[in-house]
Write a protein that holds these residues in place. Structure first.
Motif, PDB file in Angstrom:
ATOM      1  N   PHE A   1      52.292  17.435 -50.794  1.00  0.00           N
ATOM      2  CA  PHE A   1      50.992  18.005 -50.438  1.00  0.00           C
ATOM      3  C   PHE A   1      50.477  18.917 -51.542  1.00  0.00           C
ATOM      4  O   PHE A   1      49.295  18.895 -51.889  1.00  0.00           O
ATOM      5  CB  PHE A   1      51.109  18.761 -49.109  1.00  0.00           C
ATOM      6  N   SER A   2      51.363  19.710 -52.129  1.00  0.00           N
ATOM      7  CA  SER A   2      50.932  20.622 -53.198  1.00  0.00           C
ATOM      8  C   SER A   2      50.485  19.848 -54.440  1.00  0.00           C
ATOM      9  O   SER A   2      49.555  20.270 -55.133  1.00  0.00           O
ATOM     10  CB  SER A   2      52.043  21.602 -53.555  1.00  0.00           C
TER      11      SER A   2
ATOM     12  N   PHE B   1      45.369  23.025 -43.232  1.00  0.00           N
ATOM     13  CA  PHE B   1      46.307  21.925 -43.015  1.00  0.00           C
ATOM     14  C   PHE B   1      47.467  22.381 -42.136  1.00  0.00           C
ATOM     15  O   PHE B   1      47.823  21.705 -41.159  1.00  0.00           O
ATOM     16  CB  PHE B   1      46.830  21.415 -44.365  1.00  0.00           C
ATOM     17  N   ASN B   2      48.049  23.534 -42.457  1.00  0.00           N
ATOM     18  CA  ASN B   2      49.192  24.024 -41.688  1.00  0.00           C
ATOM     19  C   ASN B   2      48.806  24.354 -40.251  1.00  0.00           C
ATOM     20  O   ASN B   2      49.568  24.060 -39.322  1.00  0.00           O
ATOM     21  CB  ASN B   2      49.803  25.256 -42.370  1.00  0.00           C
TER      22      ASN B   2
ATOM     23  N   LEU C   1      46.955  18.670 -53.770  1.00  0.00           N
ATOM     24  CA  LEU C   1      46.001  19.772 -53.917  1.00  0.00           C
ATOM     25  C   LEU C   1      45.834  20.178 -55.387  1.00  0.00           C
ATOM     26  O   LEU C   1      44.732  20.519 -55.814  1.00  0.00           O
ATOM     27  CB  LEU C   1      46.442  20.979 -53.091  1.00  0.00           C
TER      28      LEU C   1
ATOM     29  N   GLY D   1      56.061  19.149 -48.404  1.00  0.00           N
ATOM     30  CA  GLY D   1      55.299  20.260 -48.973  1.00  0.00           C
ATOM     31  C   GLY D   1      55.013  20.061 -50.446  1.00  0.00           C
ATOM     32  O   GLY D   1      53.913  20.360 -50.930  1.00  0.00           O
TER      33      GLY D   1
ATOM     34  N   SER E   1      42.477  25.497 -47.876  1.00  0.00           N
ATOM     35  CA  SER E   1      42.907  24.115 -47.608  1.00  0.00           C
ATOM     36  C   SER E   1      44.333  24.083 -47.078  1.00  0.00           C
ATOM     37  O   SER E   1      44.637  23.374 -46.117  1.00  0.00           O
ATOM     38  CB  SER E   1      42.822  23.269 -48.874  1.00  0.00           C
ATOM     39  N   SER E   2      45.203  24.850 -47.693  1.00  0.00           N
ATOM     40  CA  SER E   2      46.596  24.903 -47.266  1.00  0.00           C
ATOM     41  C   SER E   2      46.723  25.499 -45.867  1.00  0.00           C
ATOM     42  O   SER E   2      47.453  24.974 -45.015  1.00  0.00           O
ATOM     43  CB  SER E   2      47.411  25.713 -48.267  1.00  0.00           C
ATOM     44  N   ALA E   3      45.996  26.592 -45.607  1.00  0.00           N
ATOM     45  CA  ALA E   3      46.047  27.231 -44.290  1.00  0.00           C
ATOM     46  C   ALA E   3      45.481  26.306 -43.215  1.00  0.00           C
ATOM     47  O   ALA E   3      46.052  26.186 -42.124  1.00  0.00           O
ATOM     48  CB  ALA E   3      45.279  28.545 -44.315  1.00  0.00           C
TER      49      ALA E   3
ATOM     50  N   LEU F   1      42.103  26.570 -52.514  1.00  0.00           N
ATOM     51  CA  LEU F   1      43.492  26.128 -52.343  1.00  0.00           C
ATOM     52  C   LEU F   1      44.121  26.821 -51.135  1.00  0.00           C
ATOM     53  O   LEU F   1      44.797  26.181 -50.321  1.00  0.00           O
ATOM     54  CB  LEU F   1      44.284  26.418 -53.615  1.00  0.00           C
ATOM     55  N   SER F   2      43.886  28.119 -51.014  1.00  0.00           N
ATOM     56  CA  SER F   2      44.436  28.876 -49.887  1.00  0.00           C
ATOM     57  C   SER F   2      43.869  28.401 -48.557  1.00  0.00           C
ATOM     58  O   SER F   2      44.609  28.210 -47.592  1.00  0.00           O
ATOM     59  CB  SER F   2      44.153  30.368 -50.053  1.00  0.00           C
TER      60      SER F   2
END
Length: 110
Positions: free
Chosen positions: A27-28, A48-49, A31, A24, A44-46, A41-42
């Protein structure tokens, strides 16, 4: 290897937590280097998850189907005269086919 001989028995959750934390953080950092807005950012993160979770679900379904098909095939062969080593009446949980049983089954099916 851990499934055969546990290296750190009872600490699987701690190991998984550190593993996830390390990934994590990496990954952060990727980003953060992309200089995305908060909305980007939100999303992209969502994304990916959700992709990771979808692939895990797909792998579980594929493995379950494959193991089910394998086990059904083993039970089907048992009905064709395949003997279970030392347990003709009550087969063990893990089947062990004897060479004699395999030969008998192949002769009957052919």
């Amino acid at each position: 290897m851990h499934a055969v001989r546990p290296i750190l028995p009872g600490r699987e959750a701690v190991i998984a937590g550190f593993f996830g934390l390390g990934h994590g953080m990496a990954f952060s950092l990727v980003l953060a280097d992309m200089h995305l807005s908060t909305a980007q950012l939100s999303s992209s993160s969502a994304g990916f998850n959700l992709g990771i979770e979808a692939m895990q679900l797909l792998l579980v379904l594929l493995c379950t189907a494959a193991l089910s098909a394998l086990w059904t095939g083993i039970l089907h062969r048992r009905g064709r005269g395949v003997t279970w080593e030392g347990h003709e009446a009550d087969p063990p949980r893990t089947p062990v086919l004897t060479p004699r049983g395999v030969n008998e089954a192949s002769q009957r099916s052919g």
